[in-house]
Motif scaffolding. Structure first.
Motif, PDB file in Angstrom:
ATOM      1  N   GLN A 329       0.834  -1.203   0.000  1.00 47.32           N
ATOM      2  CA  GLN A 329       0.000   0.000   0.000  1.00 47.32           C
ATOM      3  C   GLN A 329       0.867   1.249   0.000  1.00 47.32           C
ATOM      4  O   GLN A 329       0.613   2.213  -0.719  1.00 47.32           O
ATOM      5  CB  GLN A 329      -0.925   0.015   1.216  1.00 47.32           C
ATOM      6  CG  GLN A 329      -1.977  -1.079   1.174  1.00 47.32           C
ATOM      7  CD  GLN A 329      -2.899  -1.049   2.378  1.00 47.32           C
ATOM      8  OE1 GLN A 329      -2.805  -0.174   3.232  1.00 47.32           O
ATOM      9  NE2 GLN A 329      -3.791  -2.011   2.447  1.00 47.32           N
ATOM     10  N   LEU A 333       1.079   4.205  -2.989  1.00 48.52           N
ATOM     11  CA  LEU A 333       0.838   5.634  -2.765  1.00 48.52           C
ATOM     12  C   LEU A 333       2.087   6.450  -3.109  1.00 48.52           C
ATOM     13  O   LEU A 333       2.002   7.503  -3.740  1.00 48.52           O
ATOM     14  CB  LEU A 333       0.427   5.879  -1.313  1.00 48.52           C
ATOM     15  CG  LEU A 333      -0.894   5.223  -0.891  1.00 48.52           C
ATOM     16  CD1 LEU A 333      -1.144   5.450   0.599  1.00 48.52           C
ATOM     17  CD2 LEU A 333      -2.062   5.781  -1.695  1.00 48.52           C
ATOM     18  N   GLN A 342       3.454  11.008   4.623  1.00 54.03           N
ATOM     19  CA  GLN A 342       2.066  11.310   4.291  1.00 54.03           C
ATOM     20  C   GLN A 342       1.320  10.027   3.865  1.00 54.03           C
ATOM     21  O   GLN A 342       0.151   9.826   4.218  1.00 54.03           O
ATOM     22  CB  GLN A 342       2.057  12.327   3.149  1.00 54.03           C
ATOM     23  CG  GLN A 342       0.843  13.192   3.121  1.00 54.03           C
ATOM     24  CD  GLN A 342       0.890  14.154   1.931  1.00 54.03           C
ATOM     25  OE1 GLN A 342       1.942  14.339   1.291  1.00 54.03           O
ATOM     26  NE2 GLN A 342      -0.240  14.753   1.630  1.00 54.03           N
ATOM     27  N   LEU A 346      -1.983   8.318   5.509  1.00 53.97           N
ATOM     28  CA  LEU A 346      -3.178   7.984   4.726  1.00 53.97           C
ATOM     29  C   LEU A 346      -3.626   6.551   5.005  1.00 53.97           C
ATOM     30  O   LEU A 346      -4.810   6.283   5.189  1.00 53.97           O
ATOM     31  CB  LEU A 346      -2.883   8.114   3.227  1.00 53.97           C
ATOM     32  CG  LEU A 346      -3.160   9.434   2.541  1.00 53.97           C
ATOM     33  CD1 LEU A 346      -2.786   9.330   1.066  1.00 53.97           C
ATOM     34  CD2 LEU A 346      -4.629   9.827   2.662  1.00 53.97           C
ATOM     35  N   VAL A 347      -2.650   5.638   5.049  1.00 53.81           N
ATOM     36  CA  VAL A 347      -2.994   4.230   5.248  1.00 53.81           C
ATOM     37  C   VAL A 347      -3.591   4.007   6.643  1.00 53.81           C
ATOM     38  O   VAL A 347      -4.595   3.313   6.799  1.00 53.81           O
ATOM     39  CB  VAL A 347      -1.760   3.321   5.040  1.00 53.81           C
ATOM     40  CG1 VAL A 347      -2.060   1.888   5.445  1.00 53.81           C
ATOM     41  CG2 VAL A 347      -1.313   3.375   3.585  1.00 53.81           C
ATOM     42  N   ARG A 349      -5.016   6.279   8.629  1.00 58.49           N
ATOM     43  CA  ARG A 349      -6.323   6.938   8.668  1.00 58.49           C
ATOM     44  C   ARG A 349      -7.368   6.071   7.959  1.00 58.49           C
ATOM     45  O   ARG A 349      -8.489   5.927   8.417  1.00 58.49           O
ATOM     46  CB  ARG A 349      -6.239   8.299   7.988  1.00 58.49           C
ATOM     47  CG  ARG A 349      -6.721   9.417   8.873  1.00 58.49           C
ATOM     48  CD  ARG A 349      -6.882  10.689   8.076  1.00 58.49           C
ATOM     49  NE  ARG A 349      -5.615  11.341   7.814  1.00 58.49           N
ATOM     50  CZ  ARG A 349      -5.394  12.123   6.756  1.00 58.49           C
ATOM     51  NH1 ARG A 349      -6.337  12.326   5.867  1.00 58.49           N
ATOM     52  NH2 ARG A 349      -4.232  12.702   6.593  1.00 58.49           N
ATOM     53  N   GLY A 350      -6.946   5.480   6.846  1.00 59.01           N
ATOM     54  CA  GLY A 350      -7.844   4.600   6.097  1.00 59.01           C
ATOM     55  C   GLY A 350      -8.258   3.391   6.927  1.00 59.01           C
ATOM     56  O   GLY A 350      -9.409   2.968   6.902  1.00 59.01           O
ATOM     57  N   HIS A 353     -10.868   4.476   9.197  1.00 61.53           N
ATOM     58  CA  HIS A 353     -11.913   5.267   8.548  1.00 61.53           C
ATOM     59  C   HIS A 353     -13.333   4.806   8.855  1.00 61.53           C
ATOM     60  O   HIS A 353     -14.194   5.584   9.251  1.00 61.53           O
ATOM     61  CB  HIS A 353     -11.681   5.274   7.035  1.00 61.53           C
ATOM     62  CG  HIS A 353     -12.704   6.043   6.262  1.00 61.53           C
ATOM     63  ND1 HIS A 353     -12.699   7.414   6.190  1.00 61.53           N
ATOM     64  CD2 HIS A 353     -13.790   5.642   5.575  1.00 61.53           C
ATOM     65  CE1 HIS A 353     -13.720   7.822   5.472  1.00 61.53           C
ATOM     66  NE2 HIS A 353     -14.403   6.766   5.087  1.00 61.53           N
TER      67      HIS A 353
ATOM     68  N   VAL B  94      -2.849  -1.890  -6.269  1.00 64.13           N
ATOM     69  CA  VAL B  94      -3.017  -2.257  -4.858  1.00 64.13           C
ATOM     70  C   VAL B  94      -4.278  -1.620  -4.275  1.00 64.13           C
ATOM     71  O   VAL B  94      -4.590  -0.466  -4.553  1.00 64.13           O
ATOM     72  CB  VAL B  94      -1.775  -1.781  -4.055  1.00 64.13           C
ATOM     73  CG1 VAL B  94      -1.890  -2.161  -2.587  1.00 64.13           C
ATOM     74  CG2 VAL B  94      -0.505  -2.366  -4.659  1.00 64.13           C
ATOM     75  N   GLU B  95      -4.992  -2.372  -3.440  1.00 62.42           N
ATOM     76  CA  GLU B  95      -6.166  -1.832  -2.758  1.00 62.42           C
ATOM     77  C   GLU B  95      -5.723  -1.093  -1.499  1.00 62.42           C
ATOM     78  O   GLU B  95      -4.884  -1.583  -0.757  1.00 62.42           O
ATOM     79  CB  GLU B  95      -7.119  -2.970  -2.372  1.00 62.42           C
ATOM     80  CG  GLU B  95      -7.585  -3.759  -3.586  1.00 62.42           C
ATOM     81  CD  GLU B  95      -8.718  -4.735  -3.279  1.00 62.42           C
ATOM     82  OE1 GLU B  95      -9.094  -4.861  -2.097  1.00 62.42           O
ATOM     83  OE2 GLU B  95      -9.226  -5.342  -4.242  1.00 62.42           O
ATOM     84  N   VAL B  96      -6.277   0.085  -1.278  1.00 60.15           N
ATOM     85  CA  VAL B  96      -5.975   0.840  -0.064  1.00 60.15           C
ATOM     86  C   VAL B  96      -7.296   1.137   0.655  1.00 60.15           C
ATOM     87  O   VAL B  96      -7.952   2.141   0.371  1.00 60.15           O
ATOM     88  CB  VAL B  96      -5.214   2.152  -0.371  1.00 60.15           C
ATOM     89  CG1 VAL B  96      -4.674   2.756   0.924  1.00 60.15           C
ATOM     90  CG2 VAL B  96      -4.072   1.920  -1.355  1.00 60.15           C
ATOM     91  N   PRO B  97      -7.697   0.283   1.587  1.00 56.61           N
ATOM     92  CA  PRO B  97      -8.994   0.438   2.250  1.00 56.61           C
ATOM     93  C   PRO B  97      -9.091   1.754   3.025  1.00 56.61           C
ATOM     94  O   PRO B  97      -8.115   2.187   3.640  1.00 56.61           O
ATOM     95  CB  PRO B  97      -9.054  -0.744   3.221  1.00 56.61           C
ATOM     96  CG  PRO B  97      -8.028  -1.711   2.747  1.00 56.61           C
ATOM     97  CD  PRO B  97      -6.975  -0.903   2.063  1.00 56.61           C
ATOM     98  N   GLY B  98     -10.267   2.353   2.971  1.00 56.64           N
ATOM     99  CA  GLY B  98     -10.527   3.531   3.798  1.00 56.64           C
ATOM    100  C   GLY B  98      -9.987   4.831   3.226  1.00 56.64           C
ATOM    101  O   GLY B  98     -10.189   5.889   3.812  1.00 56.64           O
ATOM    102  N   VAL B  99      -9.261   4.768   2.088  1.00 56.61           N
ATOM    103  CA  VAL B  99      -8.775   5.995   1.457  1.00 56.61           C
ATOM    104  C   VAL B  99      -9.581   6.187   0.178  1.00 56.61           C
ATOM    105  O   VAL B  99      -9.531   5.352  -0.726  1.00 56.61           O
ATOM    106  CB  VAL B  99      -7.275   5.902   1.120  1.00 56.61           C
ATOM    107  CG1 VAL B  99      -6.799   7.157   0.409  1.00 56.61           C
ATOM    108  CG2 VAL B  99      -6.459   5.655   2.384  1.00 56.61           C
ATOM    109  N   PHE B 104      -7.243  10.378  -2.611  1.00 54.12           N
ATOM    110  CA  PHE B 104      -5.989   9.849  -3.140  1.00 54.12           C
ATOM    111  C   PHE B 104      -5.527  10.636  -4.367  1.00 54.12           C
ATOM    112  O   PHE B 104      -4.376  11.075  -4.453  1.00 54.12           O
ATOM    113  CB  PHE B 104      -6.197   8.367  -3.468  1.00 54.12           C
ATOM    114  CG  PHE B 104      -5.151   7.767  -4.368  1.00 54.12           C
ATOM    115  CD1 PHE B 104      -3.830   7.678  -3.977  1.00 54.12           C
ATOM    116  CD2 PHE B 104      -5.517   7.268  -5.612  1.00 54.12           C
ATOM    117  CE1 PHE B 104      -2.876   7.104  -4.809  1.00 54.12           C
ATOM    118  CE2 PHE B 104      -4.574   6.700  -6.443  1.00 54.12           C
ATOM    119  CZ  PHE B 104      -3.244   6.627  -6.055  1.00 54.12           C
TER     120      PHE B 104
END
Ligand code: ATP
Ligand code: MG
Lengths: 381, 254
Positions: A329, A333, A342, A346-347, A349-350, A353, B94-99, B104
């Motif tokens: 991940q 990003l 950063q 993001l990860v 926080r995700g 979430h 890639v999957e990024v959960p919650g974003v 993004f």
């Protein structure tokens, strides 16, 4: 999907159905720390709360209540106290036996009120205090109560939520203590017919925090959500022990706890007990715990425990996972130009979430987002 | 004029039995205005090349150089490479959960452009790019790649290509998993990106069908961790009929 613990072959010793409860501290033996319910807790760090340490100070309880909410300070003899539930461990009983006076908040029937804030400030470094809070939501009352714990010292308390039929209560309990603080707390919810409790525990600061939220259904058609967010840094011990007691038919429970850990000896514990008693036909329950290990040296214990005494349930399941930070991940990003620190934020926080979005009070949600950012900054991402 | 220059690149991955060399001396120069296609059998190291250029931590460059306009790419972090103008459309996004996709995209665009795009023009820009790629606006609120179908993921890779507008784009099997319509939509996206003539494309594929939409100037055959033959677009047609047998035999013999 369904994990059953048979009961027919005799009651396992650890069955929640058989747990001893009492308001009286002397009814409990002093735990050694080897008992199942204490084995994760660092007993040396809880300042004698389990061996009968006396109060040396008091916590300050400040309530900001809108109209429609009655705030009372009552003596320990008040007949309403204890209606939410009975202490199930010695420290909770100690708190019940030791508090000086209790705060009772009542949300009037058929009213919907603005958010209520209860700020609890610890007794100060080196001091010990006990407390008691009860929140009552009368028939069809609707309220959001934020309980904000901060400051220093050692504090043990019981918090009761008594939901009459059709009441809707949202509770956000924030444990954002100073680094020295020790907090052992039992939350007891008694949920009436068709009532809904949404309870979120957020633990961000303190030396040892052990919070045991228990929800018991009094009548059918009710719903409970027990959510939790925790972020443990080096040396911190955060323990959450949830228990949902399905004793009546057709109730729903959902437990979701998520934690992040970083730093040497950061330790979190989640114990998720769910008991579906023989009478609780048509029960629907699910529980989930996820932990994100951001650095080496941190440890997350996670124990889901589902006991089912009836075959007539609508659904029951649990999941638990603890994992490291996902480098894929991060790479994805960063490959889009986002700097590493950063991207990490993001990860994380995700990760939180879905739980943050469940907190309907924007001010609280923003504060949490900021707190999580600050946690991440602290280690320099 | 942007130039990506790869010289004698050797790359290893760590395995349980120690380091395993996968790229064994890759030489390739991609200039602005050029489209290069790389074709080669499974496991020959095509994705490894793209990951190594993008800076994936799993791949260790043991020798050789990669430069973008003379700047040492290998000395840059992953995000620095992206900000310098390299883009990799991944074979497996890639999957990024919650974003959310919108958060993004905006964060990435801010990083790459060096300043936050003005909100109003940004919203328009994203909407227009999504429309061009036949992406439902509802995707903006979904988590990055989470639960997307293979084809949806690939469209979103090209959406990012459009919004980040790099100097050099590496497209790793962007065509695989696409149906005929999606292939056309995605190819048009790549062609819009190429249209300025100021950008270079390195397109990795197994099939010539995408090359009917995106015309390559050069075709390279990749086998055994290096480029074993280079030619014009006619080489792709030979590969389509003849396969890689000739090259895999040759590579194995080395
Ligand atoms: N982490 C790893 N550990 C061991 N071997 C690896 C690792 N990563 C890649 N490889 C090996 O490196 C070789 C090249 O893989 P790569 O993904 O680059 O091939 P590819 O040409 O992209 O193949 P495909 O056409 O299937 O996408 C393969 O043999 C693969 O198994
Ligand atoms: Mg590949």
């Amino acid at each position: 999907m369904t994990a059953a613990v048979e009961k027919s072959r005799g009651v396992p010793e650890s069955s929640r159905a058989e747990w001893f409860t009492s308001y009286d501290v002397d009814a409990f033996e002093v735990p050694s720390g080897r008992e199942e319910i204490w084995r994760f807790t660092p007993m040396k760090r809880i300042a004698g709360l389990h061996t009968g340490v006396a109060a040396t100070g008091s916590a300050e309880v400040e309530v900001e209540a809108p109209t429609g909410v009655t705030v009372e300070t009552v003596p320990r003899g008040d007949s309403r106290l204890g209606q939410g539930g009975v202490p199930a461990d010695r420290v909770a009983a100690q708190a019940y036996s030791s508090f000086a006076d209790a705060t009772v908040l009542t949300v009037a029937a058929d009213t919907r009120v603005e958010p209520v804030t209860v700020t609890v400030t610890g007794p100060g470094a080196g001091e010990v205090a006990y407390g008691h809070l009860q929140v009552r939501a009368e028939r069809f009352a609707e309220a959001v109560v934020v309980i904000d714990h901060r400051g220093s010292g050692v504090y043990a308390d019981n918090v009761e939520f008594v939901l009459a039929d059709g009441a809707k209560l949202t509770v956000v309990s924030i444990q954002d203590w100073a680094d020295d603080a020790v907090h052992i707390s039992a939350h007891h919810a008694r949920i009436g017919r068709d009532a809904v409790l949404r309870h979120t525990a957020i633990t961000l600061g303190g030396n040892v925090v052990r919070l045991s939220p228990t929800a018991a259904f009094a009548d059918r058609g009710a719903e409970v959500e027990l959510n939790g967010i925790y972020f443990a840094d080096a040396g911190q011990h955060f323990e959450h022990r949830t228990f949902v007691d399905h004793a009546v038919p057709n109730c729903t429970s959902n437990v979701v706890y998520k934690g992040a850990l970083q730093g040497e000896d950061a330790h979190t514990v989640w114990i998720g007990d769910v008991l579906i008693r023989a009478a609780a036909e048509g029960t629907q329950t699910y529980e989930l715990n996820r932990n994100l290990l951001l650095t080496d040296g941190a440890r997350a214990d996670s124990v889901p425990n589902l006991e089912i005494e009836t075959g007539e349930i609508a659904g029951a399941g649990h999941a638990s996972a603890t994992g490291r930070f996902d480098d894929e991940q991060l790479f994805y990003l960063q490959a889009r130009g986002i700097p590493e620190d950063q991207a990490r934020r993001l990860v994380v926080r995700g990760f939180f979430h879905e739980l943050l979005m469940k907190i309907q009070v924007p001010a609280v949600r923003e504060r949490l987002e900021a707190a999580i950012e600050a946690e991440l900054e602290a280690v320099g991402g | 004029m942007a130039t990506l220059e790869i010289k004698d690149l050797h790359v290893s991955v760590g395995t349980d039995d120690g380091a395993k060399e996968i790229l064994k001396g890759v030489d390739l120069t991609v200039r602005a205005g050029e489209t290069h296609a790389i074709m080669g059998p499974n496991g020959s190291g095509k994705s490894t090349l793209s990951y190594a250029v993008a800076g994936h931590p799993k791949y260790e460059v043991t020798s050789g150089t990669v430069t973008l306009d003379g700047e040492d790419v290998l000395a840059m972090s992953v995000d620095e490479r992206a900000r310098a103008g390299l883009f990799l459309a991944m074979q497996y996004p890639v999957e990024v959960p919650g974003v959310s996709m919108s958060n993004f995209l905006r964060t990435a665009a801010t990083a790459v452009r060096g300043e936050a795009p003005k909100l109003r023009t940004w919203v328009k820009e994203v909407k227009a790019s999504m429309a061009e790629l036949d992406i439902d606006p509802a995707f903006a609120e979904r988590s990055v790649n989470e639960g997307f179908s293979g084809g949806e993921k690939k469209r979103h890779e090209i959406l990012q290509l459009a919004l980040l507008n790099p100097k050099i784009a590496i497209l790793d099997e962007t065509d695989s998993g696409l149906d005929v319509d999606a292939l056309r939509v995605v190819s048009e996206g790549v062609n819009r990106f190429k249209a300025s003539g100021e950008t270079g494309v390195l397109l990795i594929t197994h099939y010539t069908r995408i090359l009917r939409h995106i015309t390559p100037d050069f075709v390279h055959v990749f086998a055994g961790g290096r480029i074993v033959e280079s030619g014009g677009s006619e080489l792709a047609d030979q590969l389509e009929s003849g396969g890689y047998v000739k090259y895999t035999g040759e590579a194995a013999g080395v």
